[in-house]
Design a protein around this motif. Sequence first.
Motif, PDB file in Angstrom:
ATOM      1  N   ALA A 143       0.828  -1.206   0.000  1.00  0.00           N
ATOM      2  CA  ALA A 143       0.000   0.000   0.000  1.00  0.00           C
ATOM      3  C   ALA A 143       0.865   1.260   0.000  1.00  0.00           C
ATOM      4  CB  ALA A 143      -0.933  -0.016   1.207  1.00  0.00           C
ATOM      5  N   LYS A 150       2.203   1.787  -3.521  1.00  0.00           N
ATOM      6  CA  LYS A 150       1.153   2.300  -4.406  1.00  0.00           C
ATOM      7  C   LYS A 150       0.894   3.782  -4.138  1.00  0.00           C
ATOM      8  CE  LYS A 150      -1.512  -1.870  -5.448  1.00  0.00           C
ATOM      9  NZ  LYS A 150      -2.829  -2.546  -5.349  1.00  0.00           N
ATOM     10  N   ARG A 151       0.859   4.151  -2.862  1.00  0.00           N
ATOM     11  CA  ARG A 151       0.606   5.548  -2.515  1.00  0.00           C
ATOM     12  C   ARG A 151       1.737   6.442  -3.013  1.00  0.00           C
ATOM     13  NH1 ARG A 151       0.569   7.959   3.627  1.00  0.00           N
ATOM     14  NH2 ARG A 151       0.146  10.146   3.071  1.00  0.00           N
ATOM     15  N   PHE A 184       4.187  14.591   1.428  1.00  0.00           N
ATOM     16  CA  PHE A 184       4.217  13.252   2.010  1.00  0.00           C
ATOM     17  C   PHE A 184       5.060  13.260   3.274  1.00  0.00           C
ATOM     18  CE2 PHE A 184       5.894   8.956   2.539  1.00  0.00           C
ATOM     19  CZ  PHE A 184       4.726   8.201   2.418  1.00  0.00           C
TER      20      PHE A 184
END
Length: 604
Positions: A505, A508-509, A572
């Motif tokens: 995950a 993907k992020r 991020f």
Amino acid sequence: MSQDAMDSTWGATILPGGQTTRFRIWAPSADTVGLEVEGRDPQPMRVDGEGWFSAEAPVGAGALYRFRVSPDLAVPDPASRFQPGDVHGPSQVVNPAGYRWRNAEWRGRPWHETVLYELHAGACGGFNGVRALLPALRDLGVTAVELMPINDFPGERNWGYDGVLPFAPDSTYGTPEELKALIDEAHGLGLMMFLDVVYNHFGPDGAYLHAYAKEFFDEGLHTPWGAAIDFKKQPVRDFFESNALMWLREYRFDGLRFDAVHAIAEQDWLDHLAARLRREVEAETPGRHIHLVLENERNGVEHLRTGPDAPGFDAQWNDDGHNVLHPLLTGEREGYYEDFAADGADKLATVLGEGFLFQGQEMPHLGRPRGAPSGHLPPTAFVLFLQNHDQIGNRALGERLPALADPAALRAAAALLLLCPQIPMLFMGEEWAASAPFLFFTGFPGAELAEAVREGRRKEFAHFAAFQNPETRERIPDPNAETTFTASIPDRAEAAQGEHAAVLALHKRLLALRHAEIIPRLPGAAALGAEPVGAKAVVARWRMGDGTVLCLAANLGAEPAAATATGATLLFETAEGAGAALAGGTLPPHCTVALLDAPEDSGP
């Protein structure tokens, strides 16, 4: 000429009408050469001069043939397009235009959109197995799948660097048509396909060129694999140029990665090759993108493009980047890591700010200077990675980074890799922290060669502390054992489980963020510099093509670092609150923070 068929000076070419094939071979060490088709008696081949022999036969696609180069030796075609019976068997005539492409209008993608994913076709179930993986790779955010070498090698399994027939996809992976179907499917999903090609040596079993074309090699110039390939000879150049053109035209690969070009003595040939490929492939199909990537231990910059329209190669694997990041994450110092381990943050800052670490300084492990200044190159001239086939598989036990490093530090490193303006590359299974090792494996059919490889592998690690005595060296897996190969196959079921799913995950992020915020700004991007802010922490900045400034602050260590960085947008953070802490002067442990400043706020 159709891009699906090319008239090569080497090999078998089906003539118009499809019922006759012309065969050509360069055999300057042979007095006569005979063509054996479908097991019939040899047909004398014409002497065309300067070592060339040719003949025509009334056969088409599917016909099996050999060249008899002496009374007691019949060999496969060195430019064979397919070997249904492995490297010692007869070659098969292949019709390059026989496949009907579904995505014939595909023109590729610009280089700056590249997110590479390196994989081994055999470990993924052959060409059809890789094809089945494509939707998941597309959904991950990958834009380019890079196959390790697929050229025909002896036996049932190999990394591919022991290949001896560069034009023939290995039959254990599938047929030429199945390879084309894989590439066709990828293009339909918007994915590029890259191929790793080996032009610096042939493998130890089945390289028959030595028997009838001694002039193919320069006996006065030696490499780790024996006499060097002699690129001063025009037939030799034609052989490899035809090979590169075949992969790009007939198979429609979008890019090639050239293995260990530092082992090619005639470096001018590389520039000639790049110019020819761009001239004949890109110009042949307007709007088509092809991408050329080097592995070059010298850290040379002379072959690399300084802009999208400049001549040369798009990028080079940034081994320096990996070799700095690995000891920062693992603490390892043995072997060549000794040259990268000390002052790791300073070295990482150089890599992020200038590309290469070694830019002409002496590298102690080599005992000589290495590299050239690289700060003038765009960040996209470097392919950055945390793992690849070499850096995992050339370890004695093939351990991946999750077995060696703190998981939180790896999350921070993944963010740095995937948000950095250098071109990122993942190795198969890295996106979910695969637990399977990737070991060095072969499947040589001869017992003597298998034993030599086994013992050579163990001697290679005899100077490492963990393998100082024969008992510990016995732990090194036998490269020729089938279990060594099967142990290297990633278990994709892991990706849906526990921490593996969380790692997937995260990847993907990060890749979704790269596509949204980094890739559109990459054309024209340039590094503004980087500085160490702790023992394992750096802050790096790039002015992006639209004038914004990207800032990445990464701390791979277990201690906080004193650092301040601000930005209009927090893109991020690997841990909640890390961005706020950075704004307050502290970069927390095991974290990466990405910030983006608007153009009017940016400064040098």
